[in-house]
Design an enzyme around this catalytic site. Structure first.
Site, PDB file in Angstrom:
ATOM      1  CE  LYS A 111      -4.043  -2.074   2.210  1.00  0.00           C
ATOM      2  NZ  LYS A 111      -4.967  -2.057   3.364  1.00  0.00           N
ATOM      3  CE  LYS A 192      -8.269 -11.671  -1.554  1.00  0.00           C
ATOM      4  NZ  LYS A 192      -8.205 -11.504  -0.078  1.00  0.00           N
ATOM      5  CE  LYS A 195     -17.234  -0.068  -3.616  1.00  0.00           C
ATOM      6  NZ  LYS A 195     -16.533   1.213  -3.771  1.00  0.00           N
TER       7      LYS A 195
END
Length: 328
Positions: A111, A192, A195
């Site tokens: 991230k 994966k 959203k």
């Protein structure tokens, strides 16, 4: 009876990966264990969400959990920020975990590489996650395989705290569902389902049936047209088999034996998913029409959770040498 704990971020509409990879196992665990579940809105602050969206998403996440089958009479479900114990214990655990341990966390590295601004909260995220788990004397933590590292670090933190200050925390273990643990994107089966990727290969739990069917018909497979479960060399086909298996309670390899062509596999997977989602959509619409009921259920859950969390925090404070709180 073992205690189970898990949490989910309120990051917007939930998708099929959330349902098959986590929520269905949560529902199963509540019939066998003392289940404690949490909408982790404090964790969501690491991405600086819009305040109004965070509130709406938190309520929506709780509504989805109840709609998917979490029973307030069998489980404890609450919102993380409703209990100050989570943040207080997190600070104590931040003082227990090492800088190097946090820096090595895979999710932090991934991230932080994608963001210009990296908050200290994102770096210390695993300490708050450990607080979530340890507050409830948790025995089992149902997580996806990508979260295994966080549970292992939680165990390391608990062991170090116990060694320093005496027996304080229960040592948790992770539990990964046998099927459906990693639902992949229908268009990019190497990733994966998520959203955040904004992909047409993500299937929302509340998505219209026609849209779900269309996405499965367009799902990426491969060119050899052989149906077999082999995630390494046939990720797209294996993803469809895994989704169909998880939706129908079978194993992916058993499902593969029913098909010789991709078209029927895609159609049957879409039908099975829509059948699985239909009662959840109906229950969600029903609960959404009565927001006061969601507020009541979450308040009741928070009261139940606080009884356990407060006792654990007091034990940790006392063992670490913090003076007792003044009576109120």
């Amino acid at each position: 009876m073992a205690r189970v704990f898990s949490g989910i971020q309120p990051s917007g509409g939930m998708h099929l990966g959330n349902l098959l990879g986590a929520l269905r196992s949560w529902v199963a665990y509540q019939h066998e264990h003392d289940a404690v579940y949490c909408v982790v809105d404090l964790h969501a602050l690491t991405t600086a969400p819009d305040p109004g969206e965070l509130r709406d998403n938190t309520v929506a996440a709780a509504t989805m959990l109840f709609s998917a089958g979490i029973d307030p009479d069998r489980s404890t479900l609450f919102v993380q920020s409703a209990l100050s114990e989570h943040a207080e214990l997190a600070w104590m655990l931040e003082c227990t975990v090492g800088f190097g341990e946090l820096r090595r966390m895979t999710q932090f590295k991934d991230k932080s590489d994608r963001s210009e601004f990296v908050s200290a909260g994102l770096f210390a995220y695993p300490a708050l996650q450990a607080s979530d788990i340890l507050l409830y004397d948790t025995d089992l933590v149902p997580v996806g395989d990508d979260q295994r590292q966080h549970v292992e670090l939680c165990r390391d933190i608990a062991e170090r705290f116990n060694r320093r200050y005496g027996d304080t925390f229960t040592m948790p273990a992770h539990a990964i569902p046998e099927t459906g643990a990693r639902v992949m994107d229908l268009q990019n089966p190497g990733d994966k389902m998520s959203k955040s990727l904004e992909s047409s290969g993500t299937v929302g739990v509340l998505e219209e049936p026609e849209s779900v069917t269309r996405k499965f018909k367009r799902a990426v497979t491969d060119s050899d047209n052989e149906v077999r479960y082999d995630p390494a060399t046939k990720p797209g086909v294996s993803n469809l088999l895994g989704i169909l298996a998880s939706s129908t309670g079978r194993s992916p390899r058993a499902v593969a034996g029913d098909y010789t062509r991709y078209g029927p596999l895609k159609a049957d997977t879409a039908d099975a998913v829509n059948e699985l989602l239909a009662p959840i959509r109906e229950r969600y619409a029903e609960l959404s029409s009565d927001p006061g009921e969601i507020t009541r259920l979450l308040s009741t859950g928070a009261d139940k959770a606080r009884e356990v969390a407060a006792a654990t925090l007091e034990r940790a404070r006392d063992n670490a040498g913090l003076i007792p709180r003044s009576p109120t």
